[in-house]
Design a protein around this motif. Structure first.
Motif, mmCIF file in Angstrom:
data_model
loop_
_atom_site.group_PDB
_atom_site.id
_atom_site.type_symbol
_atom_site.label_atom_id
_atom_site.label_comp_id
_atom_site.label_asym_id
_atom_site.label_seq_id
_atom_site.Cartn_x
_atom_site.Cartn_y
_atom_site.Cartn_z
ATOM 1 N N HIS A 146 -7.062 7.898 7.352
ATOM 2 C CA HIS A 146 -5.956 8.087 6.391
ATOM 3 C C HIS A 146 -6.376 7.639 4.996
ATOM 4 C CE1 HIS A 146 -5.062 3.856 7.540
ATOM 5 N NE2 HIS A 146 -5.004 4.283 8.789
ATOM 6 N N CYS A 147 -7.159 6.543 4.936
ATOM 7 C CA CYS A 147 -7.620 6.055 3.634
ATOM 8 C C CYS A 147 -8.677 6.988 3.028
ATOM 9 C CB CYS A 147 -8.188 4.652 3.764
ATOM 10 S SG CYS A 147 -6.969 3.420 4.235
ATOM 11 N N ARG A 203 1.417 4.493 2.939
ATOM 12 C CA ARG A 203 0.836 3.218 3.387
ATOM 13 C C ARG A 203 0.184 2.519 2.198
ATOM 14 N NH1 ARG A 203 -1.616 4.029 9.267
ATOM 15 N NH2 ARG A 203 -1.128 6.222 9.504
ATOM 16 N N CYS A 246 -2.502 0.658 2.194
ATOM 17 C CA CYS A 246 -3.965 0.825 2.190
ATOM 18 C C CYS A 246 -4.339 2.165 1.570
ATOM 19 C CB CYS A 246 -4.525 0.714 3.612
ATOM 20 S SG CYS A 246 -3.799 1.896 4.775
ATOM 21 N N CYS A 247 -3.519 3.190 1.814
ATOM 22 C CA CYS A 247 -3.817 4.533 1.308
ATOM 23 C C CYS A 247 -3.525 4.644 -0.186
ATOM 24 C CB CYS A 247 -3.009 5.572 2.069
ATOM 25 S SG CYS A 247 -3.485 5.685 3.800
HETATM 26 ZN ZN LIG Z 1 -4.825 4.068 4.737
#
Ligand SMILES: [Zn+2]
Length: 313
Positions: free
Chosen positions: A20-21, A125, A127-128
């Motif tokens: 996802h990141c 998110r 982190c994303c």
């Molecule tokens: Zn992420």
């Protein structure tokens, strides 16, 4: 001094673990520099990066994420910055599928449209969102800090956008995370920028690029120490100048008394002070007081008196 490259190198030196990141990072890069085009009825996307390291990083992410080989189109000289520019290309039958995955395109009622929501599902998110901003910074970011000896130029960090809305959305998104930026227009671009060293640190910490944060902190401390010692020196010089001026005024007064009514007409204590000052023009007030075995304030009082007497002559 270019500090942007230091930040970018740190970003690119780290492997992005989660898929996802990875997607968010690539989306950030494409949002920053990508341009869609149509050729022979087929959609393609072209985007450029500043160096080979970035180009390789992106190519690798595409490989692991989509099993897709990004084509390296050309290496050309960016005339504005006198640097090489690597142009990458996504084309062919998988283009739309990949760009939908990256939320650059969106499917709406069977139609494929450009997704204008830059901070949509992709950056939900934390982190994303950080990965996305890292991608943006690698693509369109820059940072300079003052040269070691330079005191005129300051700290500057920026993200350059070709349109106002993405600049505004980015600035707002960063503000939600206590990273404060401003927006200005430069020629045809919209610049999200930061001028304060502390706030630049907040931005870098948000990415995060912790080594760059440490380097910047170290730099700021050294600079502050140097500035402080310069200020101290300036202060000392000012003090010395003041002393020299005061001494000159006293000597002038003593000279005037001596050449008119004569020092012998003065009261004993004043006469002794005048003679001592005349013989020791370079002594500080403290040193002269010691010489005369009187207090500093007493000496000051007598010297002022001499000046008053001279003024009345
Ligand atoms: Zn992420």
């Amino acid at each position: 001094m270019n500090f942007g490259d230091t930040i970018k190198k740190e970003i690119l030196s780290k492997i992005i673990k989660e898929n996802h990141c990875k997607k968010a990072f690539i989306a950030g890069i494409i949002r920053g520099t990508g341009a869609l085009y149509e050729k022979d009825g087929e959609l393609g996307l072209e985007f450029s990066v500043a160096d080979e390291m970035t180009a390789m990083f992106i190519t690798n992410v595409f490989r692991t994420l989509f099993r897709y080989e990004v084509r390296e189109m050309s290496v050309s000289e960016d005339r504005l910055n006198k640097k090489d520019k690597f142009t990458l290309n996504i084309s062919g039958e998988r283009t739309i599928e990949i760009l939908i995955e990256l939320e650059i395109l969106i499917e709406r009622k069977g139609d494929i449209e450009l997704n204008l929501d830059m901070y949509g599902q992709m950056t939900k998110r934390d982190c994303c969102l950080r990965a996305f901003i890292r991608g943006l910074f690698v693509a369109v970011g820059g940072c300079t800090i003052p040269q070691k000896k330079d005191t005129t130029t300051g700290y500057h960090l920026e993200l350059v956008f070709s349109h106002y809305t993405p600049a505004l959305k980015t600035s707002e998104k960063l503000a939600e995370h206590n990273v404060l930026t401003k927006i200005t227009k430069r020629r045809d671009s919209y610049i999200v920028y930061i001028k304060s060293a502390e706030e630049i640190k907040d931005f870098i910490a948000f990415l995060p690029a912790p080594v760059a944060v440490l380097k910047l902190t170290d730099f700021m401390i050294n600079r502050e120490l140097k500035n402080r010692s310069n200020r101290q020196k300036n202060c000392d010089i000012a003090n010395v100048n003041k002393q020299v001026e005061a001494s000159a005024r006293q000597l002038e007064a003593i000279e005037k008394i001596s050449s008119t009514i004569g020092l012998e007409t003065l009261k004993d204590d004043l006469r002794r002070t005048a003679v001592a000052r005349k013989e020791n023009p370079d002594l500080t007030l403290g040193e002269l007081a010691e010489e005369l075995k009187i207090s500093k304030s007493c000496l000051n009082h007598r010297l002022r008196k001499l000046i008053v007497i001279a003024e009345e002559l």
